[in-house]
Motif scaffolding. Structure first.
Motif, short mmCIF file in Angstrom:
data_model
loop_
_atom_site.label_atom_id
_atom_site.label_comp_id
_atom_site.label_asym_id
_atom_site.label_seq_id
_atom_site.Cartn_x
_atom_site.Cartn_y
_atom_site.Cartn_z
N LEU A 125 11.93 -50.96 -30.95
CA LEU A 125 13.14 -50.26 -31.38
C LEU A 125 13.80 -49.64 -30.15
CD1 LEU A 125 14.96 -49.26 -33.71
CD2 LEU A 125 13.51 -47.23 -33.84
N ASP A 126 15.00 -50.07 -29.83
CA ASP A 126 15.74 -49.60 -28.65
C ASP A 126 17.00 -48.87 -29.12
OD1 ASP A 126 16.90 -49.17 -26.22
OD2 ASP A 126 17.28 -51.26 -25.73
N VAL A 127 17.01 -47.54 -28.96
CA VAL A 127 18.16 -46.72 -29.36
C VAL A 127 18.90 -46.28 -28.11
CG1 VAL A 127 18.91 -44.63 -30.56
CG2 VAL A 127 16.93 -45.91 -31.41
N GLN A 128 20.18 -46.58 -28.01
CA GLN A 128 20.98 -46.20 -26.85
C GLN A 128 22.16 -45.35 -27.31
OE1 GLN A 128 22.04 -49.47 -24.29
NE2 GLN A 128 20.05 -50.48 -24.52
N SER A 129 22.26 -44.17 -26.72
CA SER A 129 23.36 -43.26 -27.02
C SER A 129 23.95 -42.77 -25.71
CB SER A 129 22.86 -42.07 -27.86
OG SER A 129 23.90 -41.14 -28.06
N GLU A 130 25.25 -42.92 -25.54
CA GLU A 130 25.88 -42.58 -24.27
C GLU A 130 25.88 -41.08 -24.01
OE1 GLU A 130 30.19 -43.20 -21.98
OE2 GLU A 130 29.64 -44.45 -23.70
N ASN A 131 26.02 -40.27 -25.04
CA ASN A 131 26.15 -38.83 -24.84
C ASN A 131 25.00 -38.00 -25.39
OD1 ASN A 131 28.68 -39.01 -23.53
ND2 ASN A 131 29.71 -39.23 -25.50
N LYS A 132 24.68 -38.16 -26.66
CA LYS A 132 23.71 -37.24 -27.25
C LYS A 132 23.11 -37.83 -28.52
CE LYS A 132 25.25 -33.45 -29.25
NZ LYS A 132 25.80 -32.10 -29.47
N ILE A 133 21.85 -37.50 -28.76
CA ILE A 133 21.18 -37.80 -30.03
C ILE A 133 20.71 -36.48 -30.63
CG2 ILE A 133 19.22 -38.93 -31.12
CD1 ILE A 133 19.31 -41.05 -28.99
N THR A 134 21.03 -36.26 -31.88
CA THR A 134 20.67 -35.01 -32.54
C THR A 134 19.85 -35.30 -33.79
OG1 THR A 134 22.68 -33.90 -31.76
CG2 THR A 134 21.54 -32.91 -33.64
N PHE A 135 18.70 -34.67 -33.91
CA PHE A 135 17.90 -34.74 -35.13
C PHE A 135 17.89 -33.34 -35.74
CE2 PHE A 135 16.07 -38.15 -32.54
CZ PHE A 135 16.05 -39.20 -33.44
N ALA A 136 18.28 -33.23 -36.98
CA ALA A 136 18.22 -31.95 -37.69
C ALA A 136 17.39 -32.16 -38.95
CB ALA A 136 19.63 -31.46 -38.04
N THR A 137 16.19 -31.62 -38.96
CA THR A 137 15.29 -31.86 -40.08
C THR A 137 14.30 -30.71 -40.22
OG1 THR A 137 13.71 -33.44 -41.01
CG2 THR A 137 13.66 -33.14 -38.62
N LYS A 138 13.61 -30.68 -41.34
CA LYS A 138 12.61 -29.63 -41.59
C LYS A 138 11.32 -29.92 -40.82
CE LYS A 138 10.14 -27.32 -45.35
NZ LYS A 138 9.91 -27.25 -46.82
N ASP A 139 10.81 -31.12 -40.95
CA ASP A 139 9.58 -31.52 -40.24
C ASP A 139 9.85 -32.81 -39.46
OD1 ASP A 139 7.81 -29.48 -41.29
OD2 ASP A 139 7.96 -30.53 -43.20
N PHE A 140 9.25 -32.91 -38.27
CA PHE A 140 9.46 -34.07 -37.40
C PHE A 140 8.10 -34.52 -36.87
CE2 PHE A 140 10.66 -36.16 -33.37
CZ PHE A 140 11.65 -37.01 -33.83
N PHE A 141 7.72 -35.76 -37.16
CA PHE A 141 6.41 -36.27 -36.76
C PHE A 141 6.56 -37.54 -35.94
CE2 PHE A 141 5.81 -33.95 -40.70
CZ PHE A 141 4.69 -33.17 -40.45
N ILE A 142 5.79 -37.64 -34.86
CA ILE A 142 5.69 -38.87 -34.07
C ILE A 142 4.21 -39.23 -33.96
CG2 ILE A 142 6.05 -39.96 -31.82
CD1 ILE A 142 8.44 -38.16 -31.40
N THR A 143 3.87 -40.44 -34.34
CA THR A 143 2.49 -40.91 -34.24
C THR A 143 2.46 -42.15 -33.35
OG1 THR A 143 1.97 -40.12 -36.46
CG2 THR A 143 0.46 -41.72 -35.50
N SER A 144 1.66 -42.11 -32.29
CA SER A 144 1.54 -43.23 -31.36
C SER A 144 0.08 -43.59 -31.18
CB SER A 144 2.15 -42.87 -30.00
OG SER A 144 1.95 -43.92 -29.06
N GLU A 145 -0.24 -44.88 -31.28
CA GLU A 145 -1.62 -45.31 -31.15
C GLU A 145 -2.07 -45.39 -29.70
OE1 GLU A 145 -2.12 -48.97 -33.19
OE2 GLU A 145 -1.82 -48.10 -35.19
#
Length: 213
Positions: A125-145
């Protein structure tokens, strides 16, 4: 009389039944402003450069062998417009009423499920944003093996509690214990054992560190 009516209406009937046809898409050209395709309607009846019209905002290249629906303006078979395509082998099945799925032949998909759940599946998954990425949420989880890596010029994290753990323990807890040991450590002087000169500052730093627990 019936023969006369048939003779008069036959050309109109042939045009009406020729307005819409199902075709097999052999090859697609996506280099033009409007995508074109080579299609086959009957055995040994290929048609070249038929325009494939698509909805605004979504574009795709159907796999070779996909089925298509082609419209012929006025029933004229010289030129047609493909308005729908389907590849039965790659389409996900089992969706519930109201659900939407965007998919590829490689089994990637963006699946809009019921109960406001969006599922994304892919290998990279390749996400490209020229200026800004904003996440607004209650809980945020990242799991990496395996690995998690951040590369940035400047990093700012504002939080009330902060925790970094591994099998040996929790980082803030370990640092707090280290500051506690330093705050009561002594050094030998001519007047005997005395606390470190920096002990008051160490105690203050420990108090600040403990706020992250």
């Amino acid at each position: 009389m019936q023969d006369l009516i048939r003779k008069i209406t036959s050309p109109l009937y042939e045009r009406i039944v020729s307005i819409i046809s199902i075709c097999s898409i052999n090859k697609t050209n996506d280099e033009t402003n409007t995508q074109t395709a080579q299609c086959e309607f009957f055995k040994d009846d290929p048609r070249e450069n038929l325009e494939r019209w698509q909805n605004y905002g979504i574009t795709s290249v159907p796999p070779n062998g996909s089925e298509g629906i082609c419209l012929f303006h006025g029933g004229e078979r010289e030129s047609g417009y493909i308005v729908a395509t389907e590849d039965k082998d790659s389409r996900p099945t089992g969706l519930k009423i109201g659900e939407v799925c965007i998919y590829t032949i490689e089994k990637d998909h963006i699946y809009f499920k019921k109960e406001n759940l969006i599922e994304i599946k892919t290998k990279t998954l390749d996400v490209q944003s020229e200026n800004k990425i904003t996440f607004a949420t209650k809980d945020f989880f990242i799991t990496s093996e395996s690995n998690f890596k951040i590369e940035t010029k400047n990093t700012t994290i504002k939080t009330s509690k902060f925790s970094v753990k591994n099998d040996a323990g929790e980082l803030i807890e370990i640092l707090s214990e280290l500051f506690q040991i330093l705050s009561i450590s002594t050094t030998n002087t001519l007047m005997g054992a005395m606390l470190l000169n920096s002990a008051p500052e160490i105690i203050k730093l420990k108090a600040k560190l403990d706020t992250f627990k």
